[in-house]
Scaffold this motif. Structure first.
Motif, PDB file in Angstrom:
ATOM      1  N   ILE A 161       0.839  -1.204   0.000  1.00  0.00           N
ATOM      2  CA  ILE A 161       0.000   0.000   0.000  1.00  0.00           C
ATOM      3  C   ILE A 161       0.871   1.250   0.000  1.00  0.00           C
ATOM      4  CG2 ILE A 161      -1.807   1.200   1.302  1.00  0.00           C
ATOM      5  CD1 ILE A 161      -2.539  -1.510   2.518  1.00  0.00           C
ATOM      6  N   GLY A 162       0.573   2.160  -0.893  1.00  0.00           N
ATOM      7  CA  GLY A 162       1.286   3.440  -0.905  1.00  0.00           C
ATOM      8  C   GLY A 162       0.861   4.273   0.296  1.00  0.00           C
ATOM      9  N   VAL A 163       1.819   4.833   1.020  1.00  0.00           N
ATOM     10  CA  VAL A 163       1.489   5.622   2.213  1.00  0.00           C
ATOM     11  C   VAL A 163       2.256   6.940   2.205  1.00  0.00           C
ATOM     12  CG1 VAL A 163       1.007   3.637   3.707  1.00  0.00           C
ATOM     13  CG2 VAL A 163       3.329   4.548   3.616  1.00  0.00           C
ATOM     14  N   GLU A 164       1.763   7.870   3.015  1.00  0.00           N
ATOM     15  CA  GLU A 164       2.542   9.080   3.289  1.00  0.00           C
ATOM     16  C   GLU A 164       2.302   9.487   4.737  1.00  0.00           C
ATOM     17  OE1 GLU A 164       1.565  12.485   0.934  1.00  0.00           O
ATOM     18  OE2 GLU A 164      -0.513  12.501   1.574  1.00  0.00           O
ATOM     19  N   GLY A 165       3.313  10.118   5.323  1.00  0.00           N
ATOM     20  CA  GLY A 165       3.169  10.591   6.700  1.00  0.00           C
ATOM     21  C   GLY A 165       2.275  11.820   6.705  1.00  0.00           C
ATOM     22  N   VAL A 166       1.293  11.874   7.615  1.00  0.00           N
ATOM     23  CA  VAL A 166       0.410  13.048   7.693  1.00  0.00           C
ATOM     24  C   VAL A 166       0.452  13.634   9.105  1.00  0.00           C
ATOM     25  CG1 VAL A 166      -1.170  12.269   5.874  1.00  0.00           C
ATOM     26  CG2 VAL A 166      -1.653  11.651   8.263  1.00  0.00           C
ATOM     27  N   GLU A 167       0.018  14.879   9.214  1.00  0.00           N
ATOM     28  CA  GLU A 167      -0.098  15.512  10.525  1.00  0.00           C
ATOM     29  C   GLU A 167      -1.135  14.721  11.326  1.00  0.00           C
ATOM     30  OE1 GLU A 167       1.691  18.030  11.677  1.00  0.00           O
ATOM     31  OE2 GLU A 167       2.748  17.993   9.747  1.00  0.00           O
ATOM     32  N   PRO A 168      -0.925  14.593  12.654  1.00  0.00           N
ATOM     33  CA  PRO A 168      -1.824  13.762  13.462  1.00  0.00           C
ATOM     34  C   PRO A 168      -3.303  14.107  13.271  1.00  0.00           C
ATOM     35  CG  PRO A 168       0.043  14.445  14.772  1.00  0.00           C
ATOM     36  CD  PRO A 168       0.196  15.117  13.442  1.00  0.00           C
ATOM     37  N   GLU A 169      -3.654  15.395  13.144  1.00  0.00           N
ATOM     38  CA  GLU A 169      -5.079  15.747  13.052  1.00  0.00           C
ATOM     39  C   GLU A 169      -5.697  15.342  11.717  1.00  0.00           C
ATOM     40  OE1 GLU A 169      -2.622  17.840  13.432  1.00  0.00           O
ATOM     41  OE2 GLU A 169      -2.741  19.470  11.964  1.00  0.00           O
ATOM     42  N   MET A 170      -4.850  14.871  10.785  1.00  0.00           N
ATOM     43  CA  MET A 170      -5.362  14.482   9.458  1.00  0.00           C
ATOM     44  C   MET A 170      -5.752  13.006   9.374  1.00  0.00           C
ATOM     45  SD  MET A 170      -5.437  17.128   7.617  1.00  0.00           S
ATOM     46  CE  MET A 170      -5.413  16.652   5.887  1.00  0.00           C
ATOM     47  N   THR A 171      -5.451  12.222  10.406  1.00  0.00           N
ATOM     48  CA  THR A 171      -5.702  10.771  10.295  1.00  0.00           C
ATOM     49  C   THR A 171      -7.179  10.476  10.055  1.00  0.00           C
ATOM     50  OG1 THR A 171      -5.912  10.593  12.691  1.00  0.00           O
ATOM     51  CG2 THR A 171      -3.741  10.087  11.735  1.00  0.00           C
ATOM     52  N   ARG A 172      -8.060  11.361  10.524  1.00  0.00           N
ATOM     53  CA  ARG A 172      -9.499  11.104  10.366  1.00  0.00           C
ATOM     54  C   ARG A 172      -9.982  11.199   8.926  1.00  0.00           C
ATOM     55  NH1 ARG A 172      -9.642  16.267  13.125  1.00  0.00           N
ATOM     56  NH2 ARG A 172     -10.048  15.294  15.142  1.00  0.00           N
ATOM     57  N   LYS A 173      -9.060  11.538   8.010  1.00  0.00           N
ATOM     58  CA  LYS A 173      -9.427  11.609   6.581  1.00  0.00           C
ATOM     59  C   LYS A 173      -8.927  10.403   5.786  1.00  0.00           C
ATOM     60  CE  LYS A 173      -9.606  16.556   6.047  1.00  0.00           C
ATOM     61  NZ  LYS A 173     -10.445  17.122   5.096  1.00  0.00           N
ATOM     62  N   PHE A 174      -8.175   9.526   6.438  1.00  0.00           N
ATOM     63  CA  PHE A 174      -7.487   8.459   5.691  1.00  0.00           C
ATOM     64  C   PHE A 174      -7.629   7.086   6.351  1.00  0.00           C
ATOM     65  CE2 PHE A 174      -5.056  12.348   4.845  1.00  0.00           C
ATOM     66  CZ  PHE A 174      -4.985  12.336   3.465  1.00  0.00           C
ATOM     67  N   GLY A 175      -7.259   6.061   5.556  1.00  0.00           N
ATOM     68  CA  GLY A 175      -6.950   4.772   6.149  1.00  0.00           C
ATOM     69  C   GLY A 175      -5.563   4.902   6.774  1.00  0.00           C
ATOM     70  N   VAL A 176      -5.342   4.321   7.950  1.00  0.00           N
ATOM     71  CA  VAL A 176      -4.053   4.484   8.638  1.00  0.00           C
ATOM     72  C   VAL A 176      -3.511   3.107   9.025  1.00  0.00           C
ATOM     73  CG1 VAL A 176      -2.891   5.485  10.646  1.00  0.00           C
ATOM     74  CG2 VAL A 176      -4.698   6.773   9.493  1.00  0.00           C
ATOM     75  N   LEU A 177      -2.225   2.904   8.755  1.00  0.00           N
ATOM     76  CA  LEU A 177      -1.620   1.593   9.003  1.00  0.00           C
ATOM     77  C   LEU A 177      -1.016   1.501  10.396  1.00  0.00           C
ATOM     78  CD1 LEU A 177      -0.171   1.405   5.463  1.00  0.00           C
ATOM     79  CD2 LEU A 177      -1.463  -0.469   6.466  1.00  0.00           C
ATOM     80  N   ASP A 178      -1.122   0.298  10.956  1.00  0.00           N
ATOM     81  CA  ASP A 178      -0.497  -0.016  12.240  1.00  0.00           C
ATOM     82  C   ASP A 178       0.841  -0.686  11.902  1.00  0.00           C
ATOM     83  OD1 ASP A 178      -0.004  -0.580  14.839  1.00  0.00           O
ATOM     84  OD2 ASP A 178      -1.771  -1.857  15.165  1.00  0.00           O
ATOM     85  N   ILE A 179       1.930  -0.026  12.302  1.00  0.00           N
ATOM     86  CA  ILE A 179       3.258  -0.499  11.883  1.00  0.00           C
ATOM     87  C   ILE A 179       3.745  -1.618  12.797  1.00  0.00           C
ATOM     88  CG2 ILE A 179       5.673   0.179  11.555  1.00  0.00           C
ATOM     89  CD1 ILE A 179       4.573   3.112  11.227  1.00  0.00           C
ATOM     90  N   ASP A 180       4.178  -2.726  12.197  1.00  0.00           N
ATOM     91  CA  ASP A 180       4.825  -3.786  12.985  1.00  0.00           C
ATOM     92  C   ASP A 180       6.326  -3.468  13.082  1.00  0.00           C
ATOM     93  OD1 ASP A 180       4.442  -6.577  14.187  1.00  0.00           O
ATOM     94  OD2 ASP A 180       6.193  -6.798  12.880  1.00  0.00           O
ATOM     95  N   HIS A 181       6.983  -3.373  11.938  1.00  0.00           N
ATOM     96  CA  HIS A 181       8.386  -2.950  11.955  1.00  0.00           C
ATOM     97  C   HIS A 181       8.775  -2.350  10.608  1.00  0.00           C
ATOM     98  CE1 HIS A 181       8.496  -7.081  10.343  1.00  0.00           C
ATOM     99  NE2 HIS A 181       9.470  -6.624   9.594  1.00  0.00           N
ATOM    100  N   TRP A 182       9.698  -1.383  10.684  1.00  0.00           N
ATOM    101  CA  TRP A 182      10.234  -0.764   9.463  1.00  0.00           C
ATOM    102  C   TRP A 182      11.273  -1.681   8.853  1.00  0.00           C
ATOM    103  CZ3 TRP A 182       8.812   3.543   6.807  1.00  0.00           C
ATOM    104  CH2 TRP A 182       7.896   4.396   7.444  1.00  0.00           C
ATOM    105  N   HIS A 183      11.406  -1.641   7.534  1.00  0.00           N
ATOM    106  CA  HIS A 183      12.427  -2.429   6.846  1.00  0.00           C
ATOM    107  C   HIS A 183      13.710  -1.603   6.738  1.00  0.00           C
ATOM    108  CE1 HIS A 183       9.233  -5.152   4.770  1.00  0.00           C
ATOM    109  NE2 HIS A 183       8.972  -4.936   6.044  1.00  0.00           N
TER     110      HIS A 183
END
Ligand code: G1P
Length: 299
Positions: A161-183
């Motif tokens: 899934i393509g993602v981008e970092g958003v400001e915290p108050e913007m999460t209510r506009k998007f699907g948000v991923l729960d990170i297990d671990h970074w590669h």
């Protein structure tokens, strides 16, 4: 891993935010510089190697079908007048027969439902989804970037899934991923869940889904259940979350490029400015004019 040949483009939305412009015209036909918004996503998909586009349409969207078809009179007139460049521009919106399939979403029941409407055309393959409201300006097509990562994965099936970092108050506009671990590459991570439009205090991260997905076919099985989620709609996000719980490896990937949300007026206007500035012909002249406008605004 199976090759990704098909891409679903949901285009059934009403475009109410752009009324009255969208009263008699699909919102996907609004132009960013010289081509409709939808053409940007179509070009991205084809440039990334996608062979079949599946448009999920609704009532009042026939202008999209006409746009990607022959326009005999126009083409004949341009040919007769020797307008070769214009003819080539028009011909580039017409693809070999069978490249685009159209299915209807009869009721606006959500993005998950729209993708589910395409299930018989998708068949049993993994597939891509492009949300055409999101367009990405960059050197390499965004979907091509995702496919490169996808093709390097070992898992027998996966969601990417393509993602981008958003400001915290913007999460209510998007699907948000729960990170297990970074590669190790620092731009991809394994996800252990995904939630649709969480409030900032409930968001598992600030890694927001924008409109580019490569999905394992099992996501369709979850959509079969037709369960509604956030906003009372059948959410693609929930089906992806269910597939994660089934053990389908799911990655988020930060694509290079600048994303514009052409589903909002601000994003749409900004996209026009950015694409115009990036245009080799009109860009150089526009830059000082736009700067002067901004300066006038300030004074
Ligand atoms: C949809 C998806 C959401 C995603 C967004 C990206 O939401 O449901 O998960 O983050 O597109 O643009 P929509 O914007 O259609 O409400």
């Amino acid at each position: 891993m199976r090759r990704i040949r098909k891409a679903v483009l949901p285009v059934a939305g009403l475009g109410t935010r752009f009324l009255p412009a969208t009263k008699a015209m699909p919102k996907e036909m609004l132009t960013v510089v010289d081509r409709p918004v939808i053409q940007h996503a179509v070009q991205e998909a084809l440039a990334s190697g996608i062979e079949q586009l599946i448009f999920v349409t609704g009532r009042g969207k026939t202008a999209i079908e006409d746009h990607f078809d022959h326009a005999f009179e126009l083409e004949a007139t341009l040919a007769a007048r020797g307008k070769t460049d214009a003819l080539q521009t028009v011909e580039a919106t017409n693809f070999p027969p069978g490249t685009i399939a159209y299915v209807r979403q009869q009721e606006p029941l959500g993005l998950g439902h729209a993708v589910w409407c395409a299930r018989h055309v998708i068949g049993d393959e993994p597939f891509a989804v492009l949300l055409p409201d999101d367009i990405i300006l960059g050197d390499q097509p965004c979907l091509a970037q995702l496919l490169e990562v996808y093709n390097g994965l070992d898992a027998p099936g996966a969601n990417l899934i393509g993602v981008e970092g958003v400001e915290p108050e913007m999460t209510r506009k998007f699907g948000v991923l729960d990170i297990d671990h970074w590669h190790e590459d620092g731009v991809s991570f394994t996800a252990k869940g995904i939630v649709e439009k969480p409030e900032p205090e409930d968001a598992p991260s600030n890694m927001a889904v924008f409109g580019r997905y490569i999905l394992d076919n099992s996501v369709l099985k979850h959509l079969d259940r037709q369960e509604s989620g956030a906003g009372g709609e059948i959410q693609l996000t929930d089906a992806i979350d269910a597939s994660i719980r089934d053990g389908v490896e799911t990655l988020g990937h930060l694509c290079e490029g600048r994303r514009f949300d052409c589903g909002s007026k601000e994003g749409f206007v900004l996209a026009n400015v950015a694409y115009a500035l990036n245009d080799g012909v009109i860009g150089p002249g526009l830059k000082p004019a736009i700067k002067a406008l901004v300066d006038d605004e300030r004074s």
